[in-house]
Design a protein around this motif. Structure first.
Motif, PDB file in Angstrom:
ATOM      1  N   GLY A  26     -45.137  18.821 -28.169  1.00  0.00           N
ATOM      2  CA  GLY A  26     -44.001  19.577 -28.660  1.00  0.00           C
ATOM      3  C   GLY A  26     -42.793  19.418 -27.756  1.00  0.00           C
ATOM      4  O   GLY A  26     -42.712  18.539 -26.917  1.00  0.00           O
ATOM      5  N   ALA A  27     -41.839  20.314 -27.905  1.00  0.00           N
ATOM      6  CA  ALA A  27     -40.598  20.270 -27.145  1.00  0.00           C
ATOM      7  C   ALA A  27     -40.802  20.853 -25.768  1.00  0.00           C
ATOM      8  O   ALA A  27     -41.805  21.485 -25.479  1.00  0.00           O
ATOM      9  N   ALA A  28     -39.800  20.662 -24.902  1.00  0.00           N
ATOM     10  CA  ALA A  28     -39.864  21.166 -23.538  1.00  0.00           C
ATOM     11  C   ALA A  28     -39.986  22.685 -23.547  1.00  0.00           C
ATOM     12  O   ALA A  28     -39.361  23.370 -24.361  1.00  0.00           O
ATOM     13  N   HIS A  29     -40.804  23.197 -22.641  1.00  0.00           N
ATOM     14  CA  HIS A  29     -41.067  24.632 -22.597  1.00  0.00           C
ATOM     15  C   HIS A  29     -39.781  25.431 -22.407  1.00  0.00           C
ATOM     16  O   HIS A  29     -39.580  26.472 -23.043  1.00  0.00           O
ATOM     17  N   ARG A  30     -38.911  24.969 -21.579  1.00  0.00           N
ATOM     18  CA  ARG A  30     -37.681  25.714 -21.309  1.00  0.00           C
ATOM     19  C   ARG A  30     -36.826  25.838 -22.560  1.00  0.00           C
ATOM     20  O   ARG A  30     -36.306  26.912 -22.874  1.00  0.00           O
ATOM     21  N   ILE A  31     -36.695  24.749 -23.301  1.00  0.00           N
ATOM     22  CA  ILE A  31     -35.889  24.778 -24.518  1.00  0.00           C
ATOM     23  C   ILE A  31     -36.549  25.679 -25.553  1.00  0.00           C
ATOM     24  O   ILE A  31     -35.871  26.429 -26.270  1.00  0.00           O
ATOM     25  N   ALA A  32     -37.876  25.622 -25.636  1.00  0.00           N
ATOM     26  CA  ALA A  32     -38.583  26.483 -26.581  1.00  0.00           C
ATOM     27  C   ALA A  32     -38.337  27.952 -26.256  1.00  0.00           C
ATOM     28  O   ALA A  32     -38.082  28.769 -27.151  1.00  0.00           O
ATOM     29  N   GLN A  33     -38.400  28.297 -24.969  1.00  0.00           N
ATOM     30  CA  GLN A  33     -38.141  29.680 -24.564  1.00  0.00           C
ATOM     31  C   GLN A  33     -36.724  30.100 -24.942  1.00  0.00           C
ATOM     32  O   GLN A  33     -36.503  31.162 -25.533  1.00  0.00           O
ATOM     33  N   GLU A  34     -35.765  29.266 -24.577  1.00  0.00           N
ATOM     34  CA  GLU A  34     -34.369  29.632 -24.789  1.00  0.00           C
ATOM     35  C   GLU A  34     -34.043  29.813 -26.274  1.00  0.00           C
ATOM     36  O   GLU A  34     -33.385  30.781 -26.665  1.00  0.00           O
ATOM     37  N   THR A  35     -34.503  28.891 -27.094  1.00  0.00           N
ATOM     38  CA  THR A  35     -34.157  28.971 -28.511  1.00  0.00           C
ATOM     39  C   THR A  35     -34.859  30.136 -29.200  1.00  0.00           C
ATOM     40  O   THR A  35     -34.269  30.800 -30.059  1.00  0.00           O
ATOM     41  N   SER A  36     -36.108  30.407 -28.837  1.00  0.00           N
ATOM     42  CA  SER A  36     -36.829  31.496 -29.497  1.00  0.00           C
ATOM     43  C   SER A  36     -36.221  32.847 -29.142  1.00  0.00           C
ATOM     44  O   SER A  36     -35.995  33.690 -30.026  1.00  0.00           O
ATOM     45  N   TRP A  37     -35.948  33.070 -27.867  1.00  0.00           N
ATOM     46  CA  TRP A  37     -35.349  34.337 -27.466  1.00  0.00           C
ATOM     47  C   TRP A  37     -33.923  34.468 -27.994  1.00  0.00           C
ATOM     48  O   TRP A  37     -33.503  35.560 -28.408  1.00  0.00           O
TER      49      TRP A  37
END
Length: 209
Positions: A26-37
């Protein structure tokens, strides 16, 4: 439970059977965190019904591909991971509402717990009502209590797991391959239920990343 994040940039779903338990990073963990929040915070802050319905509707259109690219590899320790699972449940129903309704009916009949009540499908369970149920659960994560939405989704998965197992039993004597497929699906739904319950606990204790 809010965080400051930049404006979300949503960047497919393969089948349910492929993505759950997949090794795809999947995508980078940091980007996943930022976009979801960012998505959750902005929808909650605006509380615009049109925006909420647009966000829920991502599961029914091409937007699900963008969400999957960002969030599908995330675990239930993260908001991205649990939101992805809610979107995935809706996508599965969108792809096969008749089959999903049948599994839920079978699972509800076999259940010896309150999971069918917690999930809250309208009676009689039809393709339309099961689609509306998944919409309601997903919508609840954005306008209600995230933990409650996750627990409700977990109960839904428990019922679907029972339904898949029950249907597998009826197919055993007629189609071994299909029965094995349904048994695998039952296990994946059961695992997903555990993951969603874990996500709900993390949301409530403030440890969801």
């Amino acid at each position: 439970m809010t965080r400051e994040h930049p404006r979300p940039v949503l960047q497919p779903t393969a089948s349910f059977d492929w993505i759950i338990g997949s090794d795809e990073p999947g995508a980078a963990h940091r980007i996943a965190q930022e976009t979801s929040w960012a998505l959750l915070d902005r929808v909650r802050a605006g509380a615009d019904p049109t925006v909420v319905e647009r966000v829920v509707g991502l599961a029914s259109g091409d937007g699900i591909d963008d969400i999957a690219e960002l969030w599908a590899g995330e675990g239930t320790h993260s908001l991205a991971g649990v939101l992805w699972r809610l979107y995935l449940l809706r996508r599965v129903v969108s792809a096969d509402p008749e089959g999903s309704a049948e599994l839920f009916r079978r699972g509800a009949a076999a259940a010896q717990t309150i999971d069918p009540v917690v999930a809250g499908a309208a009676e009689p369970v039809t393709p339309l009502s099961i689609s509306e149920l998944c919409d309601t659960i997903l919508r609840g994560a954005f306008v209600g209590d995230v933990g409650d939405a996750l627990d409700r989704a977990a109960s839904y998965c428990q019922v679907m797991s029972l339904g898949s197992a029950d249907l597998a039993d009826t197919r055993d004597a007629h189609d071994d391959a299909h029965a094995a497929h349904l048994t695998t699906r039952a296990l994946r739904y059961a695992g997903m239920a555990q993951e969603l319950h874990a996500g709900a606990r993390r949301w409530r204790d403030g440890t969801l990343a």
